[in-house]
Design a protein around this motif. Structure first.
Motif, PDB file in Angstrom:
ATOM      1  N   ILE A 144      16.702  69.912 -19.135  1.00 17.73           N
ATOM      2  CA  ILE A 144      17.560  71.050 -18.847  1.00 17.73           C
ATOM      3  C   ILE A 144      17.159  72.182 -19.779  1.00 17.73           C
ATOM      4  CG2 ILE A 144      19.937  71.873 -18.861  1.00 17.73           C
ATOM      5  CD1 ILE A 144      20.697  68.854 -18.428  1.00 17.73           C
ATOM      6  N   SER A 145      16.866  73.336 -19.202  1.00 19.97           N
ATOM      7  CA  SER A 145      16.475  74.499 -19.995  1.00 19.97           C
ATOM      8  C   SER A 145      17.725  75.280 -20.379  1.00 19.97           C
ATOM      9  CB  SER A 145      15.524  75.376 -19.191  1.00 19.97           C
ATOM     10  OG  SER A 145      15.131  76.485 -19.961  1.00 19.97           O
ATOM     11  N   LEU A 146      17.784  75.711 -21.631  1.00 19.76           N
ATOM     12  CA  LEU A 146      18.946  76.423 -22.149  1.00 19.76           C
ATOM     13  C   LEU A 146      18.460  77.654 -22.908  1.00 19.76           C
ATOM     14  CD1 LEU A 146      22.042  76.345 -22.698  1.00 19.76           C
ATOM     15  CD2 LEU A 146      21.505  75.044 -24.759  1.00 19.76           C
ATOM     16  N   VAL A 164      27.611  66.540 -20.310  1.00 16.81           N
ATOM     17  CA  VAL A 164      27.474  66.140 -18.912  1.00 16.81           C
ATOM     18  C   VAL A 164      28.768  65.424 -18.518  1.00 16.81           C
ATOM     19  CG1 VAL A 164      26.146  64.812 -17.241  1.00 16.81           C
ATOM     20  CG2 VAL A 164      24.987  65.877 -19.183  1.00 16.81           C
ATOM     21  N   TYR A 165      29.315  65.803 -17.352  1.00 14.96           N
ATOM     22  CA  TYR A 165      30.565  65.237 -16.848  1.00 14.96           C
ATOM     23  C   TYR A 165      30.348  64.648 -15.459  1.00 14.96           C
ATOM     24  CZ  TYR A 165      32.803  67.995 -20.506  1.00 14.96           C
ATOM     25  OH  TYR A 165      33.173  68.527 -21.709  1.00 14.96           O
ATOM     26  N   TYR A 173      26.767  65.176 -10.874  1.00 16.75           N
ATOM     27  CA  TYR A 173      27.256  65.385 -12.238  1.00 16.75           C
ATOM     28  C   TYR A 173      27.302  66.884 -12.518  1.00 16.75           C
ATOM     29  CZ  TYR A 173      26.610  60.427 -13.006  1.00 16.75           C
ATOM     30  OH  TYR A 173      26.703  59.067 -12.909  1.00 16.75           O
ATOM     31  N   LEU A 174      28.071  67.276 -13.519  1.00 20.76           N
ATOM     32  CA  LEU A 174      28.169  68.667 -13.935  1.00 20.76           C
ATOM     33  C   LEU A 174      27.690  68.787 -15.377  1.00 20.76           C
ATOM     34  CD1 LEU A 174      31.731  69.432 -12.535  1.00 20.76           C
ATOM     35  CD2 LEU A 174      29.545  70.039 -11.501  1.00 20.76           C
ATOM     36  N   VAL A 175      26.833  69.773 -15.617  1.00 25.03           N
ATOM     37  CA  VAL A 175      26.358  70.065 -16.970  1.00 25.03           C
ATOM     38  C   VAL A 175      27.064  71.333 -17.416  1.00 25.03           C
ATOM     39  CG1 VAL A 175      24.372  70.574 -18.415  1.00 25.03           C
ATOM     40  CG2 VAL A 175      24.125  69.024 -16.479  1.00 25.03           C
ATOM     41  N   ARG A 176      27.785  71.243 -18.527  1.00 21.76           N
ATOM     42  CA  ARG A 176      28.568  72.386 -19.022  1.00 21.76           C
ATOM     43  C   ARG A 176      28.017  72.805 -20.383  1.00 21.76           C
ATOM     44  NH1 ARG A 176      33.511  73.419 -22.036  1.00 21.76           N
ATOM     45  NH2 ARG A 176      34.684  75.083 -21.002  1.00 21.76           N
ATOM     46  N   ALA A 177      27.595  74.063 -20.461  1.00 24.46           N
ATOM     47  CA  ALA A 177      27.098  74.636 -21.716  1.00 24.46           C
ATOM     48  C   ALA A 177      28.086  75.690 -22.175  1.00 24.46           C
ATOM     49  CB  ALA A 177      25.723  75.254 -21.518  1.00 24.46           C
ATOM     50  N   GLU A 178      28.529  75.582 -23.417  1.00 21.80           N
ATOM     51  CA  GLU A 178      29.531  76.505 -23.945  1.00 21.80           C
ATOM     52  C   GLU A 178      29.075  77.075 -25.287  1.00 21.80           C
ATOM     53  OE1 GLU A 178      34.264  76.487 -25.190  1.00 21.80           O
ATOM     54  OE2 GLU A 178      33.299  74.645 -24.521  1.00 21.80           O
ATOM     55  N   GLN A 206      26.543  73.800 -14.286  1.00 19.70           N
ATOM     56  CA  GLN A 206      25.552  73.571 -13.232  1.00 19.70           C
ATOM     57  C   GLN A 206      25.763  72.193 -12.639  1.00 19.70           C
ATOM     58  OE1 GLN A 206      21.785  74.390 -15.446  1.00 19.70           O
ATOM     59  NE2 GLN A 206      21.265  75.392 -13.538  1.00 19.70           N
ATOM     60  N   LYS A 207      25.505  72.082 -11.337  1.00 26.06           N
ATOM     61  CA  LYS A 207      25.552  70.781 -10.669  1.00 26.06           C
ATOM     62  C   LYS A 207      24.208  70.089 -10.843  1.00 26.06           C
ATOM     63  CE  LYS A 207      27.460  72.623  -6.785  1.00 26.06           C
ATOM     64  NZ  LYS A 207      27.758  72.608  -5.354  1.00 26.06           N
TER      65      LYS A 207
END
Length: 74
Positions: free
Chosen positions: A6-8, A20-21, A55-60, A68-69
């Motif tokens: 995953i690029s951030l 990841v959720y 899954y959902l990737v959550r960046a805060e 993102q899905k």
């Protein structure tokens, strides 16, 4: 292959939390938690212990949240 990259892109240095959720809202993995300098990073999620599905990737970061899905197919 049960892992993905995953690029951030961080525009301002500060505390960053990337998790990841599953679709029930349960956190299944934490990819990063803590201070990061500004820049572009590549995080790897090893999903070998997860089942196939969405899954959902959550960046805060301070003042910004992105979700993102992610579809895992084994």
């Amino acid at each position: 292959n049960p892992s993905t990259s995953i690029s951030l892109n961080i525009s301002d240095a500060g505390n960053v939390n990337v998790s990841v959720y599953n679709l029930m809202g349960q956190m299944v993995s934490t990819l990063n938690e803590g201070y990061m300098n500004a820049g572009t990073y590549t995080l790897t999620w090893d999903a070998s212990d997860q089942v196939s599905g969405m899954y959902l990737v959550r960046a805060e970061t301070v003042g910004y949240v992105s979700t993102q899905k992610l579809l895992l197919i084994k």
